[in-house]
Each structure stands twice: as structure tokens, then as C-alpha cells.
Design a protein around this motif. Sequence first.
Motif, mmCIF file in Angstrom:
data_model
loop_
_atom_site.group_PDB
_atom_site.id
_atom_site.type_symbol
_atom_site.label_atom_id
_atom_site.label_comp_id
_atom_site.label_asym_id
_atom_site.label_seq_id
_atom_site.Cartn_x
_atom_site.Cartn_y
_atom_site.Cartn_z
ATOM 1 N N VAL A 135 0.825 -1.411 -0.031
ATOM 2 C CA VAL A 135 -0.028 -0.127 0.183
ATOM 3 C C VAL A 135 0.848 1.135 -0.024
ATOM 4 C CG1 VAL A 135 -2.029 -1.105 1.240
ATOM 5 C CG2 VAL A 135 -0.296 -0.215 2.511
ATOM 6 N N TYR A 136 0.314 2.333 -0.648
ATOM 7 C CA TYR A 136 1.233 3.597 -0.459
ATOM 8 C C TYR A 136 0.241 4.654 -0.158
ATOM 9 C CZ TYR A 136 4.035 7.472 -1.833
ATOM 10 O OH TYR A 136 4.935 8.682 -2.101
ATOM 11 N N GLY A 137 0.600 5.518 0.853
ATOM 12 C CA GLY A 137 -0.103 6.489 1.498
ATOM 13 C C GLY A 137 0.902 7.613 1.844
ATOM 14 N N ALA A 138 1.857 7.656 0.999
ATOM 15 C CA ALA A 138 3.270 8.513 1.622
ATOM 16 C C ALA A 138 3.214 8.340 2.999
ATOM 17 C CB ALA A 138 2.868 9.929 1.198
ATOM 18 N N CYS A 139 3.542 9.479 3.860
ATOM 19 C CA CYS A 139 3.815 9.373 5.190
ATOM 20 C C CYS A 139 2.545 8.910 6.206
ATOM 21 C CB CYS A 139 4.375 10.481 5.741
ATOM 22 S SG CYS A 139 5.907 11.112 4.968
ATOM 23 N N SER A 140 1.412 8.873 5.554
ATOM 24 C CA SER A 140 0.266 8.349 6.064
ATOM 25 C C SER A 140 -0.011 6.803 6.135
ATOM 26 C CB SER A 140 -1.128 8.974 5.530
ATOM 27 O OG SER A 140 -1.446 8.503 4.148
ATOM 28 N N THR A 141 1.052 6.068 5.515
ATOM 29 C CA THR A 141 0.780 4.740 5.139
ATOM 30 C C THR A 141 0.642 3.914 6.373
ATOM 31 O OG1 THR A 141 2.337 4.914 3.145
ATOM 32 C CG2 THR A 141 2.266 2.619 4.315
ATOM 33 N N MET A 142 1.446 3.927 7.528
ATOM 34 C CA MET A 142 1.016 3.360 8.920
ATOM 35 C C MET A 142 -0.567 3.198 8.994
ATOM 36 S SD MET A 142 2.584 1.101 10.471
ATOM 37 C CE MET A 142 3.012 0.411 12.306
ATOM 38 N N GLY A 143 -0.911 4.577 9.085
ATOM 39 C CA GLY A 143 -2.327 4.542 9.304
ATOM 40 C C GLY A 143 -3.283 3.623 8.197
ATOM 41 N N GLU A 144 -2.916 3.972 6.934
ATOM 42 C CA GLU A 144 -3.689 2.899 5.957
ATOM 43 C C GLU A 144 -3.308 1.482 6.039
ATOM 44 O OE1 GLU A 144 -3.652 2.669 0.985
ATOM 45 O OE2 GLU A 144 -2.242 4.054 2.021
ATOM 46 N N SER A 145 -2.095 1.120 6.488
ATOM 47 C CA SER A 145 -1.987 -0.307 6.490
ATOM 48 C C SER A 145 -2.852 -0.897 7.894
ATOM 49 C CB SER A 145 -0.412 -0.473 6.890
ATOM 50 O OG SER A 145 0.503 -0.065 5.884
ATOM 51 N N ILE A 146 -2.760 0.043 9.131
ATOM 52 C CA ILE A 146 -3.588 -0.435 10.197
ATOM 53 C C ILE A 146 -5.089 -0.360 9.843
ATOM 54 C CG2 ILE A 146 -4.206 0.240 12.537
ATOM 55 C CD1 ILE A 146 -1.143 1.245 13.002
ATOM 56 N N SER A 147 -5.526 0.467 9.134
ATOM 57 C CA SER A 147 -6.813 0.525 8.734
ATOM 58 C C SER A 147 -7.341 -0.693 8.211
ATOM 59 C CB SER A 147 -7.262 1.775 8.056
ATOM 60 O OG SER A 147 -6.861 2.779 8.742
ATOM 61 N N ILE A 148 -6.606 -1.082 7.078
ATOM 62 C CA ILE A 148 -6.955 -2.353 6.166
ATOM 63 C C ILE A 148 -6.689 -3.554 7.010
ATOM 64 C CG2 ILE A 148 -6.241 -3.514 4.108
ATOM 65 C CD1 ILE A 148 -5.454 -0.949 2.816
ATOM 66 N N ALA A 149 -5.879 -3.689 7.783
ATOM 67 C CA ALA A 149 -5.505 -4.732 8.653
ATOM 68 C C ALA A 149 -6.816 -4.899 9.611
ATOM 69 C CB ALA A 149 -4.385 -4.707 9.455
ATOM 70 N N SER A 150 -7.070 -4.003 10.332
ATOM 71 C CA SER A 150 -8.156 -3.939 11.220
ATOM 72 C C SER A 150 -9.484 -4.267 10.481
ATOM 73 C CB SER A 150 -8.355 -2.756 11.864
ATOM 74 O OG SER A 150 -7.263 -2.215 12.572
ATOM 75 N N MET A 151 -9.913 -4.033 9.346
ATOM 76 C CA MET A 151 -11.328 -4.345 8.636
ATOM 77 C C MET A 151 -11.057 -5.708 8.300
ATOM 78 S SD MET A 151 -12.209 -1.226 6.369
ATOM 79 C CE MET A 151 -10.645 -0.658 5.827
ATOM 80 N N LEU A 152 -9.923 -6.129 7.940
ATOM 81 C CA LEU A 152 -9.806 -7.817 7.737
ATOM 82 C C LEU A 152 -9.966 -8.575 8.833
ATOM 83 C CD1 LEU A 152 -6.892 -7.670 5.077
ATOM 84 C CD2 LEU A 152 -8.974 -8.261 4.559
ATOM 85 N N VAL A 153 -9.408 -8.254 9.856
ATOM 86 C CA VAL A 153 -9.466 -9.139 11.097
ATOM 87 C C VAL A 153 -10.729 -8.833 11.622
ATOM 88 C CG1 VAL A 153 -8.712 -8.926 13.691
ATOM 89 C CG2 VAL A 153 -7.052 -8.935 11.767
ATOM 90 N N ASP A 154 -11.501 -7.664 11.662
ATOM 91 C CA ASP A 154 -12.969 -7.626 12.320
ATOM 92 C C ASP A 154 -13.807 -8.433 11.291
ATOM 93 O OD1 ASP A 154 -14.774 -6.353 13.850
ATOM 94 O OD2 ASP A 154 -15.458 -5.569 11.960
ATOM 95 N N GLY A 155 -13.705 -8.425 10.105
ATOM 96 C CA GLY A 155 -14.510 -9.099 8.953
ATOM 97 C C GLY A 155 -14.251 -10.572 9.054
ATOM 98 N N GLY A 156 -13.185 -11.070 9.688
ATOM 99 C CA GLY A 156 -13.187 -12.625 10.014
ATOM 100 C C GLY A 156 -12.278 -13.032 8.775
ATOM 101 N N PHE A 157 -11.577 -12.186 7.922
ATOM 102 C CA PHE A 157 -10.581 -12.666 7.090
ATOM 103 C C PHE A 157 -9.251 -12.958 7.221
ATOM 104 C CE2 PHE A 157 -13.779 -10.036 5.248
ATOM 105 C CZ PHE A 157 -14.586 -10.781 4.279
ATOM 106 N N ALA A 158 -9.001 -12.749 8.502
ATOM 107 C CA ALA A 158 -7.896 -13.162 9.201
ATOM 108 C C ALA A 158 -7.487 -13.080 10.532
ATOM 109 C CB ALA A 158 -6.566 -12.028 8.506
ATOM 110 N N ASP A 159 -6.772 -13.619 11.150
ATOM 111 C CA ASP A 159 -6.849 -13.747 12.512
ATOM 112 C C ASP A 159 -5.394 -13.036 12.952
ATOM 113 O OD1 ASP A 159 -8.802 -15.119 13.412
ATOM 114 O OD2 ASP A 159 -7.905 -17.182 13.182
ATOM 115 N N ASN A 160 -4.354 -13.080 12.347
ATOM 116 C CA ASN A 160 -3.133 -12.404 12.633
ATOM 117 C C ASN A 160 -2.662 -11.410 11.406
ATOM 118 O OD1 ASN A 160 -3.044 -13.233 15.218
ATOM 119 N ND2 ASN A 160 -2.150 -15.117 14.342
ATOM 120 N N ILE A 161 -2.479 -10.192 11.473
ATOM 121 C CA ILE A 161 -1.658 -9.518 10.238
ATOM 122 C C ILE A 161 -0.676 -8.612 10.900
ATOM 123 C CG2 ILE A 161 -2.112 -7.838 8.653
ATOM 124 C CD1 ILE A 161 -5.067 -8.539 8.550
ATOM 125 N N LEU A 162 0.525 -8.582 10.202
ATOM 126 C CA LEU A 162 1.683 -7.775 10.349
ATOM 127 C C LEU A 162 1.300 -6.377 9.722
ATOM 128 C CD1 LEU A 162 4.381 -7.289 11.688
ATOM 129 C CD2 LEU A 162 5.272 -8.318 9.651
#
Length: 349
Positions: free
Chosen positions: A107-134
Amino acid sequence: MEKQIGKQSVRFENPPYIVSSAAIVGQKEGEGPYAKFFDEILGDDKAGCESWEEAEGKIQEMAANKALSKAGMENKDIRYIIAGDLLGQLMASSFGLIKLEIPMFGVYGACSTMGESISIASMLVDGGFADNILAITSSHFASAEKQFRFPLGYGNQRKRAATWTVTGSGAVVIASKKMAEKVNMSDKNKVHITGITTGKIVDLGVKDSMNMGACMAPAAGNVIIRNLIDNGRKPEWYDKIITGDLGLVGKDILLDIMRSKGYDIADRYMDCGIEIYSREQNIQAGGSGCGCSATMLAGYILKMLESGKWHRVLFVPTGALLSPVSFNEGDSVPGIAHAVVLECGETEV
């Protein structure tokens, strides 16, 4: 439970946990006021590598392995990596994480990338698509200067509004509740991600790439206000509202924007770029880069939440969406920011 909140926000039905974090930083960052919060400070900013770009990838690999180790996990326990950096084609992430052999979303969000990464990871975990994401990102002063500005050997003078790209990588392991319980994490001592607000691209026509704070501040204001409106909250609901790397110039612009919209956040506002270095370190307006907010999150912010000193934080990494091509063609520099709601203790669902 309605997960879609307002126009841009999500509230999680099963809030994911941050079960471990790791922050690896360079020498200059290790000389700053937050040195004791980082997991490792490099003795050599090249990390024993032949090039700056290779070094940045190595730092990402180090942060990833450290986060996994602290969680008591192995590569096989991670369903996905969500990673990005500032370099062309995300080369630090691609080359740095290849040995892990874990499925990856770049993913690329320039210096906002950590927020983007965490956002996508959280949606995947909450949705049941993954249990552990880095979720991981990085930046490196020398590789960023080489790509976006001038070769280090040129010795150009830096403007007072300029920021210093952080050399470092921050990583977090985001897990479902059932997986968090396996590593002895409970609601009372670990940070939950209870919601996100995805930012819009905001472009007010600023063309000075040496003043990224001015480019990003409008986007930060937009997403913070949207988070408050969507969730029906006042700034006082948060102990801290923390932006990524607006620096001294962007800070003043953001506070003015917020006041003009009827929100005063000055008493609880913090910027990672202002904090990560001391004023004596000759860094002009402050720090920047993907690694700025990521290392401050993994090294300091999460510890403040886990210790009980803070209970609710709005984490807002900020990004300036320029490229060498857009800059050389005279385009303006749009900004973007992503907001992540972090809580420690019983979650509000």
C-alpha cells in the motif's frame, strides 16, 4: 451493529488487538528524546548493506522479526502482511520482506502509510478474513533525499519549513480477540483498534515540497473533523490527538483550521514529527517520513496506552502525495491523512 458510521468512518464490532509492536530507528533518532522507547537503535544507518535502499529494506525485516518475536509468533502464524514505504514500487517493503514468505498487500499513502496499513488490517481482522496481520512501514533519510530531493553529496541548504525524514521502521501485529487471548492479552492491558476514519485527498494548491506540513495540514484537519462528526464526539473524548509529521509549520496551520471549524484541540494535540527529535538536532521544522509516526506509535504511543496514562488516542498519520515526476512537472502537492481510534481498557462498541 452498524459498522459504517457517518460518511467516512468504521466502528468495529469485534475490535482487533495490537498484540505486539517493534520500532527500529537510526542513529539520529536514537539521539532524540524518545530513545529509550525504541527496541533497537542502529549503530550504522546502512545496517551493513551496500545501499541506502537495501538498508531500508533490512530495517523493515528487522522490525517485522522483532514484532513477531515479541508476540511469540512465527511467520506461519501471520495471514497477511500489509506494508508500504516511500520508495518507487515499494522497493523497501518488497525486497525487505521477501524472506518472510507471507502473503502481502503493498500500500502507498506516503507518510500516512501506517494509518492506511492498520486500517486495512483492522477491517480484515474484524471481518473474519484473518486472525493475525503484520502492519509495517519504513522510511530512510538518505533514500528519501536521493529519490525526492537532492543527492546527499550536493550539500544543499534546507529551508526552515523543511522536515527531516526519519530513518526507521515500525511494525505492529494486529490480531483477533481469540488469537490475542492465546498470547495472554486481555481487554484491560492491551490496545484495541475500535474504529477508523479514512481520509480524503485534499489539495489546496501548495507547490512547495520543502514545506510538507502546509501540504498535509488541511487533510489532517479534514479527517479529524470527520471522525468527530461521524462518531458524535468532542475532542475531549480523546486523551490525545496525534498527527504523523506536520512539524512546527503544519501544527500551527492545523490548529488554525480546527479553530475555524469550532474545534480547539490544542490542549491534547501532539505531532510525532515535532516530538521525535530535540530542537538542538538541527532538523528545521521536525521529522517526517513513513517511519516517523510508525516508530513513535510502536515505540511510545502504545506504551502510554498500555501503562494507563492514556486511554483513548486518535492516531492520524499524514502524507504528502508527491512523486519525483509530479514535482518536476510543477504540480501541487496533495495531502492525505488516515485516523485510527486506539483504546486501552474496556471497548466502546
